[in-house]
Design a protein around this motif. Structure first.
Motif, mmCIF file in Angstrom:
data_model
loop_
_atom_site.group_PDB
_atom_site.id
_atom_site.type_symbol
_atom_site.label_atom_id
_atom_site.label_comp_id
_atom_site.label_asym_id
_atom_site.label_seq_id
_atom_site.Cartn_x
_atom_site.Cartn_y
_atom_site.Cartn_z
ATOM 1 N N ARG A 93 33.659 43.631 47.982
ATOM 2 C CA ARG A 93 34.930 44.142 47.465
ATOM 3 C C ARG A 93 35.470 43.236 46.349
ATOM 4 N N ALA A 111 42.023 46.501 52.264
ATOM 5 C CA ALA A 111 43.410 46.055 52.035
ATOM 6 C C ALA A 111 43.546 44.568 52.363
ATOM 7 N N ASP A 134 42.197 42.546 49.469
ATOM 8 C CA ASP A 134 43.110 42.518 48.324
ATOM 9 C C ASP A 134 44.334 41.646 48.603
ATOM 10 N N ALA A 146 45.443 38.184 46.652
ATOM 11 C CA ALA A 146 46.801 37.924 46.128
ATOM 12 C C ALA A 146 47.355 36.610 46.670
ATOM 13 N N ASN A 194 51.073 41.696 59.843
ATOM 14 C CA ASN A 194 51.676 43.029 60.004
ATOM 15 C C ASN A 194 51.806 43.779 58.687
ATOM 16 N N HIS A 195 51.160 43.281 57.658
ATOM 17 C CA HIS A 195 51.326 43.915 56.340
ATOM 18 C C HIS A 195 50.012 44.367 55.712
ATOM 19 N N VAL A 196 48.961 44.460 56.528
ATOM 20 C CA VAL A 196 47.652 44.878 55.977
ATOM 21 C C VAL A 196 47.639 46.385 55.759
ATOM 22 N N ARG A 250 53.043 47.990 54.889
ATOM 23 C CA ARG A 250 51.603 47.769 55.140
ATOM 24 C C ARG A 250 50.853 48.184 53.881
ATOM 25 N N LEU A 251 50.050 47.291 53.373
ATOM 26 C CA LEU A 251 49.406 47.540 52.075
ATOM 27 C C LEU A 251 48.579 48.816 52.084
ATOM 28 N N ARG A 252 47.852 49.067 53.172
ATOM 29 C CA ARG A 252 46.978 50.240 53.194
ATOM 30 C C ARG A 252 47.795 51.522 53.036
ATOM 31 N N ARG A 306 49.511 51.731 49.514
ATOM 32 C CA ARG A 306 48.559 52.115 48.477
ATOM 33 C C ARG A 306 48.227 53.601 48.547
ATOM 34 N N ASP A 352 43.938 47.924 41.523
ATOM 35 C CA ASP A 352 44.232 47.667 42.939
ATOM 36 C C ASP A 352 44.634 46.216 43.205
ATOM 37 N N ALA A 360 48.176 44.921 44.747
ATOM 38 C CA ALA A 360 48.287 44.071 45.938
ATOM 39 C C ALA A 360 49.181 42.856 45.653
ATOM 40 N N PHE A 371 52.728 43.975 45.609
ATOM 41 C CA PHE A 371 53.143 44.234 46.992
ATOM 42 C C PHE A 371 53.512 42.921 47.701
#
Lengths: 228, 205
Positions: free
Chosen positions: A111, A196, A199, A203, A226-228, B22-24, B27, B49, B53, B56
């Motif tokens: 990825r 996710a 990424d 970041a 908790n933010h994936v 939640r990023l997923r 997005r 992307d 991210a 975000f």
């Protein structure tokens, strides 16, 4: 009284590592050969000989890879999700973690733009043993300890980047953080969460570079699980 | 939101205010918005992307840092974080518009500034959906949203000062815009307490 003693569990990770290393070496060799010595331009019989040698080597490595993979599937009983990091004592947790870490590290590196990579499943097994033997505290703490154990000694052995790729700083750290973050977020959704998580980890490169100790890593995992 | 381009949000079993963090899901919702714009206006975009991210993550951190402890401030906070999301999207722009469809009318906001329009309607739609779910509140856009002069000014100001995007977001939603320190929730509250009826004219901007 049973006629035979139960068999000890077989550690398949080293077998799989050997097969994968062989395949990786063959692929890399073929790639280097094609780059440095275009087979199309070779005169006969040199071109034919080189071609046959490459195909043979690939067949051997593919066959070894298939054997190791099917053995692993039988032993893992079809469960390819990682164990919850809060319950390292679950059945087959070690093998499940190592297989998921291997597949996840590969997926995360691809990825990030890698063309190919070699990841050691045995190193993931060793990391799991080291960490869970002394495990105390929360699953975020376990993740932080696993992160450090997967980085040193490195589970990511080789990464090959494509000519047009822009490798991130510290790709092994990014991929390792992504894998553990996805495991923490939801083991059942692990595979789907990996892109996710990769990424997000990318970041967070400046934070990952700075986070040298377990406490800082634990905080980073807690902040983002908790933010994936 | 009935009068802006639609957004059919991805399914989730969680409250939207949780899912959007939640990023997923974020997005996927963003991608849905772009699909709707493609279907409705023929607008095409490429999305970075990695950049999305980063935007975000920045948004999460800024949002978390300014989260109010007082539950009575939740509604104002949702308005604030929606505007903050737009500020970050416009500041680090993760979109690149493809060539406009043939015959596109450049006097319409969506063709005048496709990237800005896409980010803005996404944030407006997310805000509307969250407010509806959390407060059963109906939202509507002000006539300014349909005024090209506003969009011209919006684009100009946001490119020189991304924080200005938050003021324009307030204008479009009918909130009292904060132009001095729009990225400070505390400032916003203080100002609302000090002068609840004050309406800032934006025509001078």
């Amino acid at each position: 009284m049973p006629s035979r003693l139960p068999r000890p569990p077989i550690d398949t990770a080293p077998i799989k590592d050997v097969a994968r290393s062989l395949r990786f070496a063959v692929e890399q060799g073929g790639r280097s050969l094609r780059k440095g010595l275009p087979l199309d331009a070779l005169p006969e019989p040199a071109a034919r000989l080189a071609d046959v040698a490459l195909h043979t080597a690939r067949r051997i490595s593919d066959s070894a890879g298939r054997g190791a993979s099917s053995l692993a599937h039988v032993l893992l009983d079809g469960d390819d999700t990682p164990p919850p990091l809060s319950h390292p004592e679950e059945a087959a947790a070690e093998a499940r973690f190592a297989a998921a870490a291997h597949d996840g590290l590969r997926a995360a590196l691809l990825r990030l733009g890698a063309e190919s990579c070699l990841v050691s499943e045995a190193a993931a097994v060793a990391a799991w043993r080291r960490v869970t033997r002394a495990a105390e505290g929360s699953d975020s703490e376990t993740a932080a300890a696993l992160y450090l154990a997967l980085i040193d000694p490195p589970a990511v052995r080789e990464v090959v980047w494509g000519e047009s790729a822009t490798p991130p700083a510290e790709p092994a750290k990014v991929a390792t953080f992504a894998v553990l973050l996805a495991m923490l977020a939801d083991p059942a959704e692990y595979q789907a969460l990996l892109p996710a998580a990769a990424d997000l980890a990318l970041a967070l490169v400046p934070d990952l570079v700075q986070a040298a100790d377990r406490t800082a890593l634990k905080t980073l995992f807690e902040d983002f699980r908790n933010h994936v | 939101m009935s009068d802006a381009p639609d957004l059919h949000l991805p399914a989730t079993s969680e409250p939207l205010r949780v899912a959007i963090r939640r990023l997923r899901w974020y997005r996927e919702a963003f991608a849905r918005q772009l699909e709707e714009l493609q279907a409705d206006y023929g607008l095409g975009f490429t999305v970075d992307d990695r950049k999305l991210a980063r935007i975000f993550v920045d948004w999460l951190r800024e949002m978390e840092a300014q989260k109010p402890a007082d539950p009575s401030q939740r509604r104002a906070y949702f308005d604030f974080v929606s505007a903050l999301m737009l500020r970050n999207l416009l500041r680090d722009m993760p979109l690149k518009a493809e060539p406009l469809p043939q015959g596109a009318d450049l006097n319409r906001a969506e063709y005048f500034w496709p990237e800005g329009f896409a980010c803005t309607v996404f944030c407006l739609n997310i805000r509307a959906a969250v407010l509806e779910q959390e407060f059963h509140a109906e939202t509507a856009l002000t006539p300014d949203f349909f005024n090209l002069r506003q969009w011209w000014s919006f684009r100009e100001n946001a490119s020189s000062d991304p924080n200005a995007a938050m003021g324009f977001f307030d204008v479009f939603t009918g909130n009292n815009p904060e132009w001095q320190m729009p990225d400070s929730f505390r400032q916003r509250l203080n100002r609302a307490l000090a002068a609840p009826d004050r309406q800032t004219e934006i025509s001078s901007r």
